[in-house]
Structure formats: C-alpha cells, structure tokens
Motif scaffolding. Structure first.
Motif, PDB file in Angstrom:
ATOM      1  N   LEU A  36      49.509  18.356  38.726  1.00  0.00           N
ATOM      2  CA  LEU A  36      50.338  19.442  39.273  1.00  0.00           C
ATOM      3  C   LEU A  36      51.822  19.175  39.041  1.00  0.00           C
ATOM      4  CD1 LEU A  36      48.355  20.119  42.560  1.00  0.00           C
ATOM      5  CD2 LEU A  36      48.420  21.556  40.506  1.00  0.00           C
ATOM      6  N   ASP A  37      52.254  17.920  39.217  1.00  0.00           N
ATOM      7  CA  ASP A  37      53.650  17.563  38.917  1.00  0.00           C
ATOM      8  C   ASP A  37      53.955  17.848  37.449  1.00  0.00           C
ATOM      9  OD1 ASP A  37      54.194  16.616  41.506  1.00  0.00           O
ATOM     10  OD2 ASP A  37      53.652  14.553  40.982  1.00  0.00           O
ATOM     11  N   ARG A  38      53.051  17.429  36.560  1.00  0.00           N
ATOM     12  CA  ARG A  38      53.260  17.653  35.125  1.00  0.00           C
ATOM     13  C   ARG A  38      53.300  19.139  34.798  1.00  0.00           C
ATOM     14  NH1 ARG A  38      49.920  13.258  35.090  1.00  0.00           N
ATOM     15  NH2 ARG A  38      48.080  14.438  34.481  1.00  0.00           N
ATOM     16  N   ALA A  39      52.475  19.932  35.459  1.00  0.00           N
ATOM     17  CA  ALA A  39      52.475  21.386  35.226  1.00  0.00           C
ATOM     18  C   ALA A  39      53.803  22.000  35.674  1.00  0.00           C
ATOM     19  CB  ALA A  39      51.303  22.036  35.954  1.00  0.00           C
ATOM     20  N   ILE A  40      54.306  21.549  36.804  1.00  0.00           N
ATOM     21  CA  ILE A  40      55.603  22.051  37.297  1.00  0.00           C
ATOM     22  C   ILE A  40      56.709  21.669  36.316  1.00  0.00           C
ATOM     23  CG2 ILE A  40      57.368  21.752  39.098  1.00  0.00           C
ATOM     24  CD1 ILE A  40      54.986  21.471  41.102  1.00  0.00           C
ATOM     25  N   LEU A  41      56.724  20.415  35.887  1.00  0.00           N
ATOM     26  CA  LEU A  41      57.765  19.954  34.961  1.00  0.00           C
ATOM     27  C   LEU A  41      57.671  20.679  33.618  1.00  0.00           C
ATOM     28  CD1 LEU A  41      57.677  16.142  35.776  1.00  0.00           C
ATOM     29  CD2 LEU A  41      59.469  17.783  36.401  1.00  0.00           C
ATOM     30  N   THR A  42      56.467  20.904  33.124  1.00  0.00           N
ATOM     31  CA  THR A  42      56.291  21.637  31.868  1.00  0.00           C
ATOM     32  C   THR A  42      56.845  23.049  31.992  1.00  0.00           C
ATOM     33  OG1 THR A  42      54.347  20.320  31.285  1.00  0.00           O
ATOM     34  CG2 THR A  42      54.574  22.468  30.201  1.00  0.00           C
ATOM     35  N   ALA A  43      56.549  23.710  33.099  1.00  0.00           N
ATOM     36  CA  ALA A  43      57.047  25.073  33.318  1.00  0.00           C
ATOM     37  C   ALA A  43      58.569  25.085  33.457  1.00  0.00           C
ATOM     38  CB  ALA A  43      56.391  25.676  34.563  1.00  0.00           C
ATOM     39  N   LEU A  44      59.134  24.091  34.128  1.00  0.00           N
ATOM     40  CA  LEU A  44      60.593  24.033  34.284  1.00  0.00           C
ATOM     41  C   LEU A  44      61.286  23.716  32.960  1.00  0.00           C
ATOM     42  CD1 LEU A  44      60.992  22.255  37.749  1.00  0.00           C
ATOM     43  CD2 LEU A  44      61.524  24.646  37.178  1.00  0.00           C
ATOM     44  N   LEU A  45      60.653  22.891  32.114  1.00  0.00           N
ATOM     45  CA  LEU A  45      61.238  22.627  30.794  1.00  0.00           C
ATOM     46  C   LEU A  45      61.269  23.907  29.956  1.00  0.00           C
ATOM     47  CD1 LEU A  45      59.779  19.145  29.839  1.00  0.00           C
ATOM     48  CD2 LEU A  45      62.189  19.736  30.100  1.00  0.00           C
ATOM     49  N   GLN A  72      60.267  29.583  42.630  1.00  0.00           N
ATOM     50  CA  GLN A  72      59.001  28.981  43.038  1.00  0.00           C
ATOM     51  C   GLN A  72      57.872  30.004  42.983  1.00  0.00           C
ATOM     52  OE1 GLN A  72      61.493  28.025  45.836  1.00  0.00           O
ATOM     53  NE2 GLN A  72      62.023  26.148  44.775  1.00  0.00           N
ATOM     54  N   VAL A  73      58.167  31.263  43.266  1.00  0.00           N
ATOM     55  CA  VAL A  73      57.154  32.322  43.178  1.00  0.00           C
ATOM     56  C   VAL A  73      56.689  32.466  41.730  1.00  0.00           C
ATOM     57  CG1 VAL A  73      56.751  34.801  43.469  1.00  0.00           C
ATOM     58  CG2 VAL A  73      58.030  33.542  45.207  1.00  0.00           C
ATOM     59  N   GLU A  74      57.634  32.441  40.773  1.00  0.00           N
ATOM     60  CA  GLU A  74      57.265  32.529  39.357  1.00  0.00           C
ATOM     61  C   GLU A  74      56.492  31.289  38.915  1.00  0.00           C
ATOM     62  OE1 GLU A  74      60.812  35.202  37.408  1.00  0.00           O
ATOM     63  OE2 GLU A  74      61.317  33.182  38.105  1.00  0.00           O
ATOM     64  N   LEU A  75      56.885  30.127  39.404  1.00  0.00           N
ATOM     65  CA  LEU A  75      56.159  28.900  39.069  1.00  0.00           C
ATOM     66  C   LEU A  75      54.719  28.946  39.570  1.00  0.00           C
ATOM     67  CD1 LEU A  75      58.897  26.203  39.738  1.00  0.00           C
ATOM     68  CD2 LEU A  75      57.796  26.669  37.546  1.00  0.00           C
ATOM     69  N   ALA A  76      54.505  29.609  40.696  1.00  0.00           N
ATOM     70  CA  ALA A  76      53.154  29.722  41.263  1.00  0.00           C
ATOM     71  C   ALA A  76      52.222  30.510  40.339  1.00  0.00           C
ATOM     72  CB  ALA A  76      53.207  30.356  42.643  1.00  0.00           C
ATOM     73  N   ASP A  77      52.793  31.302  39.416  1.00  0.00           N
ATOM     74  CA  ASP A  77      51.963  31.991  38.417  1.00  0.00           C
ATOM     75  C   ASP A  77      51.396  31.014  37.391  1.00  0.00           C
ATOM     76  OD1 ASP A  77      52.484  34.456  39.600  1.00  0.00           O
ATOM     77  OD2 ASP A  77      54.139  34.931  38.229  1.00  0.00           O
ATOM     78  N   HIS A  78      52.064  29.862  37.206  1.00  0.00           N
ATOM     79  CA  HIS A  78      51.640  28.876  36.207  1.00  0.00           C
ATOM     80  C   HIS A  78      50.964  27.658  36.838  1.00  0.00           C
ATOM     81  CE1 HIS A  78      54.133  31.070  33.366  1.00  0.00           C
ATOM     82  NE2 HIS A  78      55.139  30.957  34.207  1.00  0.00           N
ATOM     83  N   VAL A  79      51.239  27.410  38.090  1.00  0.00           N
ATOM     84  CA  VAL A  79      50.745  26.217  38.772  1.00  0.00           C
ATOM     85  C   VAL A  79      49.918  26.674  39.970  1.00  0.00           C
ATOM     86  CG1 VAL A  79      51.425  24.077  39.938  1.00  0.00           C
ATOM     87  CG2 VAL A  79      52.822  24.962  38.061  1.00  0.00           C
ATOM     88  N   PRO A  80      48.715  26.173  40.127  1.00  0.00           N
ATOM     89  CA  PRO A  80      47.853  26.655  41.215  1.00  0.00           C
ATOM     90  C   PRO A  80      48.240  26.104  42.596  1.00  0.00           C
ATOM     91  CG  PRO A  80      46.707  24.962  39.975  1.00  0.00           C
ATOM     92  CD  PRO A  80      48.017  25.203  39.276  1.00  0.00           C
ATOM     93  N   LEU A  81      49.454  26.449  43.019  1.00  0.00           N
ATOM     94  CA  LEU A  81      49.947  26.058  44.339  1.00  0.00           C
ATOM     95  C   LEU A  81      50.733  27.222  44.924  1.00  0.00           C
ATOM     96  CD1 LEU A  81      51.403  22.475  43.639  1.00  0.00           C
ATOM     97  CD2 LEU A  81      49.326  22.994  44.931  1.00  0.00           C
ATOM     98  N   SER A  82      50.939  27.196  46.222  1.00  0.00           N
ATOM     99  CA  SER A  82      51.805  28.195  46.846  1.00  0.00           C
ATOM    100  C   SER A  82      53.257  27.884  46.511  1.00  0.00           C
ATOM    101  CB  SER A  82      51.608  28.181  48.372  1.00  0.00           C
ATOM    102  OG  SER A  82      52.150  26.977  48.906  1.00  0.00           O
ATOM    103  N   SER A  83      54.113  28.881  46.650  1.00  0.00           N
ATOM    104  CA  SER A  83      55.528  28.642  46.364  1.00  0.00           C
ATOM    105  C   SER A  83      56.116  27.599  47.305  1.00  0.00           C
ATOM    106  CB  SER A  83      56.316  29.954  46.425  1.00  0.00           C
ATOM    107  OG  SER A  83      56.179  30.552  47.698  1.00  0.00           O
TER     108      SER A  83
END
Length: 159
Positions: free
Chosen positions: A9-18, A25-36
C-alpha cells in the motif's frame, strides 16, 4: 541505517504520487484500496519517516529561457576538510548551480548548471564557478539533449 520497509500500500501511494504529486487523498483512493483518511495517515507517516522528503512543482526550464545545461567537472587544489566545506557552502549559494555532487575518481565534484545561452554560461563561469574556493580546474560539457529525467525510478519501489 537500513531503508524503511514499505508494504504494497505504501508503494502504491508513492507510485501514484510520483505520477502526480498534486493528487488529493480522495483521488489517491481511486488508485489505492484505502479510505482517504487512511491514505492521509500513511502519507503523514511516510513524511515523518523521511520517505517523502518534500513536494515541488516541475517548472519548464525552456519556458523560462534556460535552454542550456552544462555539466562541470571540478578538481580542487586540496582535499582538506576546511576547503571541502568552504567549496560546498559556496556551491550551495551559487544561484546557477542546480546540483553538486562529490565524486570518487578523477574529479572532486560534478556540478550541473543552467544558463540561457553560451554568453550567459560564460558570465556564470566567470562570476560564479571560477570564484568557488579551491578550484584548480573546471571542465565543462554541454548537454545536447536530455533523454531521461525522473525524480526516482519506479523500480526502486519494487520489492
């Protein structure tokens, strides 16, 4: 010190932020299976652990007229601690230097400089580079074309 461990999940967040560091955080939740809220908590933890060290805009150098990039190899007269510290402090204060790296091997430092054109580089060379403490030799090469420029390769996030 060992690098901090990152889960999927950390790697998915970092990949999306890169890909886009301005995502909410709401947009990130579309790519990462977590709540904002959970994403915000993880981002804060990544910042506190130093994995995320900051955020910055990518500004077009060409749009600002900085069309010339030079790689400058620097050899110093000496390797004593005081001279190295003075050189690094002066390099950090020089406005045209965008990066400076201490090297092993033949050159002591590699500096990257941005300039508008050759005349501007000549001015920078005269007013900034040649005045750096302890310089014995400067050798400049000009970048013809940038092929790859990325803040971090995505492969570094893989296990």
């Amino acid at each position: 010190m060992s690098p901090p461990s990152l889960d999927a999940l950390d790697r998915a967040i970092l990949t999306a932020l890169l890909a886009d560091g301005r995502q909410s955080q709401v947009e990130l939740a579309d790519h990462v299976p977590l709540s904002s809220t959970a994403i915000a908590r993880r981002i804060r933890t990544l910042e506190e652990r130093g994995v995320i060290s900051g955020y910055q805009a990518q500004i077009s150098r060409a749009a600002l007229g900085l069309t010339m990039m030079a790689i400058v190899q620097v050899s110093l007269k000496s390797q004593n601690e005081e001279l190295l510290a003075a050189f690094e402090k002066a390099a950090a204060a020089a406005p045209s230097i965008i990066s400076c790296h201490m090297m092993s091997g033949e050159d002591d430092y590699i500096i990257v400089v941005l300039a508008r054109d050759l005349a501007d580089f000549e001015r920078i060379h005269k007013e900034q580079l040649s005045r750096l403490p302890g310089v014995a030799r400067l050798r400049s090469s000009f970048v013809l074309r940038e092929v790859v420029s990325r803040p971090l390769p995505l492969s570094s996030l893989e296990r």
